[in-house]
Enzyme design. Structure first.
Site, PDB file in Angstrom:
ATOM      1  CD  GLN A 159      -6.026  -0.054   8.463  1.00  0.00           C
ATOM      2  OE1 GLN A 159      -6.779  -1.132   8.833  1.00  0.00           O
ATOM      3  NE2 GLN A 159      -4.801  -0.236   8.702  1.00  0.00           N
TER       4      GLN A 159
ATOM      5  CG  ASN B 277      -3.637   3.883  10.158  1.00  0.00           C
ATOM      6  OD1 ASN B 277      -3.844   5.062   9.439  1.00  0.00           O
ATOM      7  ND2 ASN B 277      -2.672   3.684  10.786  1.00  0.00           N
TER       8      ASN B 277
ATOM      9  CB  SER C 102      -2.100  -3.130   1.703  1.00  0.00           C
ATOM     10  OG  SER C 102      -1.134  -3.814   2.302  1.00  0.00           O
TER      11      SER C 102
ATOM     12  CG  HIS D 230      -0.356  -6.703   5.213  1.00  0.00           C
ATOM     13  ND1 HIS D 230       0.121  -6.256   6.483  1.00  0.00           N
ATOM     14  CD2 HIS D 230       0.083  -5.530   4.351  1.00  0.00           C
ATOM     15  CE1 HIS D 230       0.488  -5.160   6.565  1.00  0.00           C
ATOM     16  NE2 HIS D 230       0.552  -4.507   5.473  1.00  0.00           N
TER      17      HIS D 230
ATOM     18  N   GLY E  44       0.958  -1.117   0.065  1.00  0.00           N
ATOM     19  CA  GLY E  44       0.062  -0.081  -0.072  1.00  0.00           C
ATOM     20  C   GLY E  44       1.010   1.236   0.135  1.00  0.00           C
ATOM     21  CB  THR E  45       4.193   1.774   1.550  1.00  0.00           C
ATOM     22  OG1 THR E  45       3.796   1.478   2.804  1.00  0.00           O
ATOM     23  CG2 THR E  45       5.042   2.927   1.703  1.00  0.00           C
TER      24      THR E  45
ATOM     25  CB  CYS F  53       5.414   2.511  10.933  1.00  0.00           C
ATOM     26  SG  CYS F  53       3.933   2.295  10.036  1.00  0.00           S
TER      27      CYS F  53
HETATM   28  N1  PLP Z   1      -2.031   3.093   4.634  1.00  0.00           N
HETATM   29  C1  PLP Z   1      -2.851   2.881   5.850  1.00  0.00           C
HETATM   30  C2  PLP Z   1      -3.920   3.464   6.310  1.00  0.00           C
HETATM   31  C3  PLP Z   1      -2.260   1.707   6.516  1.00  0.00           C
HETATM   32  O1  PLP Z   1      -2.915   1.461   7.551  1.00  0.00           O
HETATM   33  C4  PLP Z   1      -1.102   1.106   6.064  1.00  0.00           C
HETATM   34  C5  PLP Z   1      -0.354   0.023   6.792  1.00  0.00           C
HETATM   35  O2  PLP Z   1      -0.449   0.249   8.047  1.00  0.00           O
HETATM   36  C6  PLP Z   1      -0.565   1.586   4.908  1.00  0.00           C
HETATM   37  C7  PLP Z   1      -1.282   2.324   4.063  1.00  0.00           C
HETATM   38  C8  PLP Z   1       0.635   1.010   4.273  1.00  0.00           C
HETATM   39  O3  PLP Z   1       0.375  -0.450   3.663  1.00  0.00           O
HETATM   40  P1  PLP Z   1       1.572  -1.479   3.683  1.00  0.00           P
HETATM   41  O4  PLP Z   1       1.846  -2.072   4.940  1.00  0.00           O
HETATM   42  O5  PLP Z   1       0.915  -2.273   2.456  1.00  0.00           O
HETATM   43  O6  PLP Z   1       2.676  -0.764   2.858  1.00  0.00           O
END
Ligand code: PLP
Length: 381
Positions: A180, A152, A200, A202, A70-71, A328
């Site tokens: 999310q 999140n 994403s 996972h 997702g990042t 994180c």
């Molecule tokens: N955006 C939100 C709202 C998230 O909660 C997260 C993951 O915690 C991400 C993006 C990032 O996704 P990924 O873990 O696939 O990089």
């Protein structure tokens, strides 16, 4: 016994997703770019997954591009909007995930884009009046609006339909981080017009290290990673085959069981709120807990106490996984940027419990029992 209530950080891989992935971790290993039968088999698995994602979102498979996370999808939407679509102003919020906010900070420094931070309420709701005012002021500029569908840490959701309506009227580029909400809140891209949307694997019982970006057919952007012609020249690199297969299955399965899973998770959340309020003193919540919020997330605000600093650790010692913020940021001294932005009382302790359909009421009962030695219980009258 261990209890996992940190599903907003990541979810366990489901059995059916693993079963779908297994052949691609073993006998089907061909490079999807190869033209022989080994390659054709894996290529068709990737295209099947693309269709599964597109079906869930009601868009064309040609609008789905697989990424590493997702990042990466969020980085791609923001950086490519600035570099390829001539964006000069970005409107975002103070409660975005760091993969959005840090990317926005990066393009601000690197490209001189002007950034406008939207006001949010004490529940984390986006101020749409402020958005309209900003858009009116920026009428002659090229604007990107990037706002998350659900937060999140506190579960507050925005009305995506209304946001898209406002943005479409003003002809601005809209990106929404749906990491999310994919699988937890149906999104119909035939009805809601966005330019970019991210997901994403996972977060919905799929594998880690796989994500996707929806790019509206009308948005014409260039490659994000240069190299081979994978992902129709948008994202080079030999595909994460089993990840893609797993993501496709995970999203299909989440869509299929959406109602049943939502009802189960919502019941757990309400049950936990009831038990907390019955047993403990002065329980409050950070963010929105109404039926409009993301039902997988419950951010509990415990009253000030000397024991609070140890709460997460004590939960962990008791075998209970929860979180103090996003994955994180938990453990970091600075505290949650989300709780700071909604002006949460710094003397209280925010703990995020996040659920999946695999959790049970019995687990909630056990968490409540364990919490009795960690936070102030109600006096019996
Ligand atoms: N955006 C939100 C709202 C998230 O909660 C997260 C993951 O915690 C991400 C993006 C990032 O996704 P990924 O873990 O696939 O990089």
């Amino acid at each position: 016994m261990k209890i996992y209530l940190d599903n907003a950080a990541t979810t366990p891989l489901s059995k059916e997703v693993l079963d779908e992935m297994m052949p691609f971790l073993t006998e089907h290993f061909g490079n999807p770019s190869a033209i022989h039968s080994f390659g054709r088999t894996t290529r068709s698995a990737i295209e099947k997954a693309r269709k599964q994602v597109a079906k869930a979102l009601h868009c064309s498979p040609s609008e789905i591009f697989f990424t590493s996370s997702g990042t990466e999808a969020n980085n791609m939407a923001i950086k490519r909007s600035v570099e390829d679509l001539g964006v000069t102003h970005i409107i975002t919020s103070p409660i975005e995930h760091h993969c959005v906010s840090h990317t926005v900070e990066y393009v601000e420094k690197a490209s001189g884009v002007k950034v406008h931070i939207l006001k949010v309420s004490e529940k984390g709701e986006m101020d749409f009046n402020h958005l309209s005012t900003l858009l009116e002021e920026l009428q002659s500029e090229k604007v990107l609006v990037t706002l998350m569908h659900a937060n999140n840490e506190i579960g507050t959701m925005l009305n995506l339909e209304k946001l898209a309506e406002i943005c479409n009227k003003e002809n601005v580029i809209l990106h929404t981080d749906t990491v999310q909400t994919i699988g937890h809140s149906p999104i119909d891209l035939q009805k809601i017009q966005v330019n970019f949307l991210s997901g994403s694997g996972h977060k919905l019982h799929g594998p880690k290290g796989i994500g996707f970006i929806y790019i509206n057919g009308k948005a014409s952007i260039n490659a994000f990673i240069h190299g081979g012609s994978q992902e129709r020249n948008m994202r080079a690199g030999t595909e994460n085959l089993y990840g893609i297969v797993g993501l496709g299955k995970a999203i299909e399965s989440a869509t299929e069981h959406f109602e049943a899973h939502r009802n189960h998770i919502l019941d757990l959340k309400k049950y936990m709120m009831m038990c907390l309020e019955e047993n403990f003193q002065d329980i409050r919540y950070n963010g929105d807990t109404s039926d409009h919020s993301l039902y997988t997330v419950l951010n509990v605000s415990f009253p000030p106490s000397e024991k609070n600093e140890m709460l997460l650790m004590n939960l962990d010692i008791a075998g209970i996984a929860a979180s103090g913020g996003s994955a994180c940021t938990s453990g970091a001294d600075a505290g949650s940027h989300v709780l700071n932005a909604i002006k949460a009382d710094p003397n209280r302790k925010g703990i995020r419990f996040s659920f999946s359909h695999m959790n049970t009421r019995e687990e909630i009962d056990l968490v409540i029992e364990k919490l009795k030695s960690m936070v102030a219980v109600k006096e019996l009258v």
